[in-house]
Every structure is written in C-alpha cells, then in structure tokens.
Scaffold this active site. Structure first.
Site, PDB file in Angstrom:
ATOM      1  N   GLU A 287       0.848  -1.198   0.000  1.00  0.00           N
ATOM      2  CA  GLU A 287       0.000   0.000   0.000  1.00  0.00           C
ATOM      3  C   GLU A 287       0.884   1.250   0.000  1.00  0.00           C
ATOM      4  OE1 GLU A 287      -3.245   0.008   2.844  1.00  0.00           O
ATOM      5  OE2 GLU A 287      -4.239   1.625   1.727  1.00  0.00           O
TER       6      GLU A 287
ATOM      7  N   ASP B  23       1.098   4.100   1.361  1.00  0.00           N
ATOM      8  CA  ASP B  23       1.649   4.796   2.522  1.00  0.00           C
ATOM      9  C   ASP B  23       3.006   4.212   2.918  1.00  0.00           C
ATOM     10  OD1 ASP B  23      -0.042   2.613   3.101  1.00  0.00           O
ATOM     11  OD2 ASP B  23      -0.464   3.286   5.132  1.00  0.00           O
TER      12      ASP B  23
ATOM     13  N   HIS C  90      -2.553  -6.537   5.812  1.00  0.00           N
ATOM     14  CA  HIS C  90      -3.817  -5.916   5.481  1.00  0.00           C
ATOM     15  C   HIS C  90      -4.291  -6.188   4.063  1.00  0.00           C
ATOM     16  CE1 HIS C  90      -5.461  -1.630   4.372  1.00  0.00           C
ATOM     17  NE2 HIS C  90      -6.454  -2.412   4.664  1.00  0.00           N
TER      18      HIS C  90
ATOM     19  N   TYR D  59      -7.856   2.147  14.973  1.00  0.00           N
ATOM     20  CA  TYR D  59      -7.148   1.603  13.806  1.00  0.00           C
ATOM     21  C   TYR D  59      -7.683   0.209  13.461  1.00  0.00           C
ATOM     22  CZ  TYR D  59      -3.254   0.323  10.787  1.00  0.00           C
ATOM     23  OH  TYR D  59      -2.499  -0.082   9.716  1.00  0.00           O
TER      24      TYR D  59
ATOM     25  N   HIS E 157       2.974   1.818  11.508  1.00  0.00           N
ATOM     26  CA  HIS E 157       2.326   3.056  11.959  1.00  0.00           C
ATOM     27  C   HIS E 157       2.375   3.107  13.485  1.00  0.00           C
ATOM     28  CE1 HIS E 157       0.447   3.839   8.033  1.00  0.00           C
ATOM     29  NE2 HIS E 157      -0.001   2.600   8.010  1.00  0.00           N
TER      30      HIS E 157
HETATM   31 FE1  FEO Z   1      -2.342  -1.081   4.466  1.00  0.00          FE
HETATM   32 FE2  FEO Z   1      -0.480   1.279   6.226  1.00  0.00          FE
HETATM   33  O1  FEO Z   1      -1.179   0.389   4.736  1.00  0.00           O
END
Ligand code: FEO
Length: 405
Positions: A84, A86, A148, A195, A228
């Site tokens: 992804e 990010d 994810h 989250y 994150h």
């Molecule tokens: Fe699924 Fe932080 O990207």
C-alpha cells in the site's frame, strides 16, 4: 537533503528512519485526529537492509533519517512487507537513489508493486518461511495474506526477537516518542482500537490465522515494530496489544447499543431519543451518535465492542439522507459481526429511507429486530411509545447475546 531529520535507535542494529505526518486528518475516509507515522527501519548488520518505505511526499525525510546514520548507498537490501502506498509511495525513487542488490517482497507483493509502478524491474519474490542472511542478522518472512492486503507479510529477526509487523499492531498517531511505553496507555488503547476497527475489522479471520501462525512457529517477541505508530518493546505492552487483538477478533458483544441517525425536522431525532430510553430501561447501554456531530470512523470504533446497531433516517427525495448513506456504506464495508440491529425513521409520502436502511442491515446479515419503525411526519405519543418498545426489544436481544436474561 533535509539534514534536520535524525534516525532513532531501536536496538544495537535497528534504527527507525520513518516519517511523522503531523497534519494528516483523513486516511481514506478515516478521521485521523492525531496524524500518523509511516515507519521504516534500517538494519545495520554486515549487510544493510531497509524495511519498508514511506508515503511519497515524505521521501526526503526518510532519506535524511537514513543518511543521519549511514550513507544510503550502503543499503544492500530493501524489503517491502506491504505494497500500500503509505509504505511504498516513494519506493521507485528510493530504489533509484540507493541501487540495492536486492528488493524483496512476497509473490503477491511483487505483483502489486508492478501494478502500482509499472516499470519497477528487479523485484524478487520471497516465499512463506524464506530467510535472508544479512551477516550477523537474519530475516525470516511470514506470509500474512489480507493483513492488510493480499501481499502483506511480516519480517522476523530472531537475533533481536523483533517482528516487523507492517500494518498489524499499528495505529494512526503522530508523536515525537517512538516507543509505546513513552505514550499514555489510554491513548494507545483508543488509537489502536480505532485503527483496528477502521482498517482491520473486515479481516478478523485472516488476522486470527496470522496470530495463530506466528504462535505455532514458536517465535519469541521482545519487540514489535509496526509501520504506523509507536514501537512495542516492553513485555507488558506486547501482551497488551496482542491481547487486545485476540479480544477484538473474537468480536464478543457487550451491552452497548449504538444509535446512528440524522434528522431533517427533528422527528427522527425524537425517535432516537425514545429508543435510547427504551434501550436503557431494557438493560442495554445506549450510545446515541447523531451524524451532525459523529464521524463515520468514530462510529466504527464504537461498534468494535458493541452489541447493537440501530440506524435512523428520514426520507429525502425517495432515499435515506446522504449522511446516513455515507455512514451505513462505510459500516457495511467493515463487516461488523454479532450485532442486533434495527431501522427507524420518519417520512412524508413513502418510507423509502427506512426501507433502504432495513435492506442494508439485512444484507449485512445482522440480527435485525422488526421490519423498520416508520413514522409519518411527526411522532405522537403512541409513536414514541412504539420507539421506546423497540429499544427495550433490542435490549432484550442484546442481553441474550451477552449471555444474560
Ligand atoms: Fe495497508 Fe499502512 O497500509
């Protein structure tokens, strides 16, 4: 290069070299009131590895933090645990600048990165359980499809008992602190829950399997380094976050009943309040969330441990209100389970809005009570009593689901 940015040491060989996004307030529909971080890590063994990258606009911050400890050209290996953007938005530019010997991702990761960047050559797929030797440190890869994305994998360094967990165990939280033990526990708990609810709730099956897979492998964990938010390094903090994940995956209902609604002239609002009183009288814990002041992502967080979802809308031009459609579409996609549900609302000519909500609650396969409470124009005392009774009926079902009477 912006040389104000410094790396933060995590262990003897591992450095945090990510970026802090203090101003992010929307992450594809999720309100990130506290910003976020895009974590990346440098492993400096005989060889040097970069684990994950950052969102595109933060490339200079990443490169500056790397350069604060080592010449970026000395990076031999880049590992992309998750495609992804990010974590990969600047990956092509980083690869071009660093010219590593190897860029590794899972098989699905290689495919996803090529579908994102199109002319990214030289990617190498690593299989589930594969290891790479960095000279003094090794990385073992665990495929964790749908945690994810289909490409997601974890990288484990046995010498440090350190798990690079990409999105798992993360949170959207911009801080100057890099470690969970430096952040108040209540902030960690609420942001991790938000989250999980907004990113991972639809994926509890794959998450449970991933946790089982790591447990079966018998690996020990001294540090969990997600992509994150803060890094988990104390055993009590690791127990805390892993325990919360196990609990959230179970989706055991509580007595909390979330009432989401919007109103045009106050009628649906009156019904919501009467339902709330009925819920309380029936033994549930009502949580009214009027959409004029409740963000869809905060509703999702409340649903993580709720026992019921009640949705109210008037009818506008043959539809539910756009605000209700927004929230309900978002909640539907997150696939909450084990909820008792009901629809209600006012109408003028035909109760199309409530029927649409009822249809969506049915499509979500929730335990729907009644066929939608519909009140023409303004509720009278009898209507409000009916709404109250709907609240008590939902409360009875919620108590039964919780193992009560
Ligand atoms: Fe699924 Fe932080 O990207």
């Amino acid at each position: 290069m912006k040389d104000v940015f410094r790396a933060h040491q995590v262990t003897d060989t591992v450095w945090w070299v990510g970026a802090i996004d203090w101003s992010l307030r929307d992450f594809h529909g999720y309100a990130t009131y506290r910003g976020t971080t895009y974590n990346a890590f440098l492993v400096i063994a005989d060889k040097v590895a970069l684990i994950d990258a950052v969102k595109g606009p933060f490339r200079e911050e990443l490169m500056a933090r790397i350069a604060s400890v080592i010449d970026p050209k000395k990076i031999n290996v880049i590992v992309s645990n998750h495609a992804e953007m990010d974590h990969t938005g600047c990956l092509p530019q980083v690869i071009a600048a660093v010219e590593p010997d190897h860029v590794y991702a899972s098989e699905a990761g290689v495919e996803a990165l090529q579908a994102h960047f199109h002319d990214l050559d030289g990617l190498e797929a690593v299989g589930d359980g594969a290891t790479i030797d960095l000279g003094g440190r090794t990385l073992r890869f665990f495929e964790t499809k749908m945690v994810h994305w289909p490409d997601s994998m974890l990288s484990y360094m046995p010498e440090e008992k350190l798990l690079f967990s990409q999105d798992a165990f993360g949170m959207h939280l911009a801080t100057g602190e890099r470690f969970a033990d430096e952040v108040p526990r209540d902030v960690l708990g609420s942001e991790a829950a938000k989250y999980f609810a907004n990113i991972l709730m639809p994926l509890i099956g794959p998450i449970s399997r991933a946790i089982g897979k790591v447990q079966e492998a018998g690996i020990e964990l001294d540090i969990i380094a997600p992509d994150h938010g803060p890094i988990w390094r104390r055993s009590e903090d690791i127990d805390f976050i892993v325990g919360r994940y196990v609990e959230w995956c179970a989706q055991n209902p509580t007595l909390k009943a979330v009432v989401v609604y919007d109103t045009m002239w106050g009628s649906t609002d009156q019904l919501a309040h009467a339902i709330g009183e009925g819920l309380k009288a029936g033994g549930a814990v009502p949580k009214l969330m009027p959409l004029k002041g409740s963000h869809r992502s905060d509703i999702a967080t409340e649903l993580l441990d709720a026992g019921a979802l009640l949705v109210g809308t008037p009818t506008l031009n043959g539809n539910m209100l756009p605000t209700v459609a927004d929230a309900l579409t978002y909640i539907h996609g997150l696939k909450p389970k084990h909820l008792v549900a009901a629809a209600f609302g006012s109408y003028g000519w035909a109760p199309a809005g409530v029927k649409q909500v009822q249809g969506t609650l049915d499509a979500m396969k929730l335990n729907v009570v009644g066929d939608g409470l519909k009140v023409r124009f303004v509720p009278d005392d009898d209507d409000l009593k009916t709404a109250y009774a709907l609240g008590t009926a939902v409360a009875e079902k919620v108590k039964a689901a919780c193992g009560g009477a």
